[in-house]
Scaffold this motif. Structure first.
Motif, PDB file in Angstrom:
ATOM      1  N   THR A  38      28.958  43.710  55.874  1.00  0.00           N
ATOM      2  CA  THR A  38      28.645  43.833  57.294  1.00  0.00           C
ATOM      3  C   THR A  38      27.651  42.743  57.683  1.00  0.00           C
ATOM      4  O   THR A  38      26.624  42.581  57.020  1.00  0.00           O
ATOM      5  CB  THR A  38      28.017  45.215  57.587  1.00  0.00           C
ATOM      6  OG1 THR A  38      28.926  46.222  57.165  1.00  0.00           O
ATOM      7  CG2 THR A  38      27.712  45.382  59.057  1.00  0.00           C
TER       8      THR A  38
ATOM      9  N   CYS B 228      33.666  33.505  64.983  1.00  0.00           N
ATOM     10  CA  CYS B 228      34.036  34.928  64.955  1.00  0.00           C
ATOM     11  C   CYS B 228      33.747  35.613  66.297  1.00  0.00           C
ATOM     12  O   CYS B 228      32.811  36.416  66.409  1.00  0.00           O
ATOM     13  CB  CYS B 228      33.272  35.645  63.852  1.00  0.00           C
ATOM     14  SG  CYS B 228      33.679  35.144  62.192  1.00  0.00           S
TER      15      CYS B 228
ATOM     16  N   GLU C 129      35.167  37.987  67.809  1.00  0.00           N
ATOM     17  CA  GLU C 129      35.323  39.444  67.823  1.00  0.00           C
ATOM     18  C   GLU C 129      34.181  40.144  67.091  1.00  0.00           C
ATOM     19  O   GLU C 129      34.042  41.356  67.181  1.00  0.00           O
ATOM     20  CB  GLU C 129      36.662  39.839  67.211  1.00  0.00           C
ATOM     21  CG  GLU C 129      37.834  39.412  68.068  1.00  0.00           C
ATOM     22  CD  GLU C 129      39.152  39.931  67.547  1.00  0.00           C
ATOM     23  OE1 GLU C 129      39.159  40.982  66.894  1.00  0.00           O
ATOM     24  OE2 GLU C 129      40.166  39.267  67.793  1.00  0.00           O
ATOM     25  N   VAL C 130      33.359  39.366  66.394  1.00  0.00           N
ATOM     26  CA  VAL C 130      32.246  39.939  65.629  1.00  0.00           C
ATOM     27  C   VAL C 130      30.907  39.674  66.313  1.00  0.00           C
ATOM     28  O   VAL C 130      30.042  40.546  66.346  1.00  0.00           O
ATOM     29  CB  VAL C 130      32.229  39.378  64.190  1.00  0.00           C
ATOM     30  CG1 VAL C 130      31.038  39.921  63.408  1.00  0.00           C
ATOM     31  CG2 VAL C 130      33.535  39.698  63.479  1.00  0.00           C
TER      32      VAL C 130
ATOM     33  N   GLY D 229      31.098  43.567  66.624  1.00  0.00           N
ATOM     34  CA  GLY D 229      32.237  44.125  65.899  1.00  0.00           C
ATOM     35  C   GLY D 229      32.031  44.019  64.404  1.00  0.00           C
ATOM     36  O   GLY D 229      32.731  43.253  63.740  1.00  0.00           O
TER      37      GLY D 229
ATOM     38  N   ASP E 255      32.927  45.660  62.000  1.00  0.00           N
ATOM     39  CA  ASP E 255      34.092  46.026  61.193  1.00  0.00           C
ATOM     40  C   ASP E 255      35.256  45.050  61.388  1.00  0.00           C
ATOM     41  O   ASP E 255      36.353  45.274  60.891  1.00  0.00           O
ATOM     42  CB  ASP E 255      34.537  47.433  61.542  1.00  0.00           C
ATOM     43  CG  ASP E 255      34.880  47.593  63.013  1.00  0.00           C
ATOM     44  OD1 ASP E 255      34.396  46.796  63.839  1.00  0.00           O
ATOM     45  OD2 ASP E 255      35.637  48.524  63.338  1.00  0.00           O
ATOM     46  N   LYS E 256      35.034  43.944  62.091  1.00  0.00           N
ATOM     47  CA  LYS E 256      36.117  43.003  62.403  1.00  0.00           C
ATOM     48  C   LYS E 256      36.031  41.696  61.619  1.00  0.00           C
ATOM     49  O   LYS E 256      36.666  40.711  61.986  1.00  0.00           O
ATOM     50  CB  LYS E 256      36.125  42.699  63.895  1.00  0.00           C
ATOM     51  CG  LYS E 256      36.250  43.950  64.717  1.00  0.00           C
ATOM     52  CD  LYS E 256      37.149  43.791  65.860  1.00  0.00           C
ATOM     53  CE  LYS E 256      37.240  45.178  66.482  1.00  0.00           C
ATOM     54  NZ  LYS E 256      38.000  45.302  67.581  1.00  0.00           N
ATOM     55  N   CYS E 257      35.281  41.673  60.533  1.00  0.00           N
ATOM     56  CA  CYS E 257      35.184  40.455  59.724  1.00  0.00           C
ATOM     57  C   CYS E 257      36.532  40.090  59.106  1.00  0.00           C
ATOM     58  O   CYS E 257      36.722  38.954  58.690  1.00  0.00           O
ATOM     59  CB  CYS E 257      34.129  40.599  58.634  1.00  0.00           C
ATOM     60  SG  CYS E 257      32.454  40.270  59.222  1.00  0.00           S
ATOM     61  N   ASN E 258      37.465  41.020  59.086  1.00  0.00           N
ATOM     62  CA  ASN E 258      38.795  40.699  58.563  1.00  0.00           C
ATOM     63  C   ASN E 258      39.598  39.838  59.545  1.00  0.00           C
ATOM     64  O   ASN E 258      40.634  39.312  59.192  1.00  0.00           O
ATOM     65  CB  ASN E 258      39.564  41.971  58.225  1.00  0.00           C
ATOM     66  CG  ASN E 258      39.804  42.856  59.427  1.00  0.00           C
ATOM     67  OD1 ASN E 258      39.085  42.784  60.418  1.00  0.00           O
ATOM     68  ND2 ASN E 258      40.803  43.703  59.344  1.00  0.00           N
ATOM     69  N   THR E 259      39.107  39.657  60.775  1.00  0.00           N
ATOM     70  CA  THR E 259      39.813  38.845  61.778  1.00  0.00           C
ATOM     71  C   THR E 259      39.326  37.398  61.789  1.00  0.00           C
ATOM     72  O   THR E 259      39.870  36.581  62.521  1.00  0.00           O
ATOM     73  CB  THR E 259      39.630  39.425  63.192  1.00  0.00           C
ATOM     74  OG1 THR E 259      38.260  39.320  63.577  1.00  0.00           O
ATOM     75  CG2 THR E 259      40.090  40.873  63.260  1.00  0.00           C
ATOM     76  N   CYS E 260      38.284  37.102  61.003  1.00  0.00           N
ATOM     77  CA  CYS E 260      37.711  35.752  60.985  1.00  0.00           C
ATOM     78  C   CYS E 260      36.992  35.544  59.660  1.00  0.00           C
ATOM     79  O   CYS E 260      37.121  36.354  58.750  1.00  0.00           O
ATOM     80  CB  CYS E 260      36.757  35.567  62.161  1.00  0.00           C
ATOM     81  SG  CYS E 260      35.347  36.696  62.092  1.00  0.00           S
TER      82      CYS E 260
ATOM     83  N   CYS F  30      33.492  35.621  58.409  1.00  0.00           N
ATOM     84  CA  CYS F  30      32.069  35.906  58.627  1.00  0.00           C
ATOM     85  C   CYS F  30      31.178  35.147  57.659  1.00  0.00           C
ATOM     86  O   CYS F  30      30.060  34.773  58.009  1.00  0.00           O
ATOM     87  CB  CYS F  30      31.805  37.406  58.516  1.00  0.00           C
ATOM     88  SG  CYS F  30      32.355  38.349  59.951  1.00  0.00           S
TER      89      CYS F  30
END
Length: 60
Positions: A3, A21, A23-24, A36, A38-43, A45
């Motif tokens: 996180t 990132c 979304e984060v 976000g 919990d959105k590290c899977n989209t970029c 981090c």
């Protein structure tokens, strides 16, 4: 998944984390905020933390 956490005392508000990132992270009052965790899977981090010029982002 780690996180991201921002040290607001170190953050200089450059916005590089937001570019990497969106979304984060977002900028508020010239500081990066985690919006976000919990959105590290989209970029990437880790890249956002590595490129932070103030080393204000840690992944915990």
């Amino acid at each position: 998944m780690p996180t991201p956490v921002v040290d607001y005392d170190l953050c200089v508000g450059c916005g590089s984390c937001v570019e990497i990132c969106p979304e984060v992270f977002e900028l508020r009052d010239d500081k990066a905020w985690v919006i976000g965790p919990d959105k590290c899977n989209t970029c990437d981090c880790q890249q956002a933390a590595d490129l932070c010029p103030a080393q204000a982002i840690k992944l915990e």
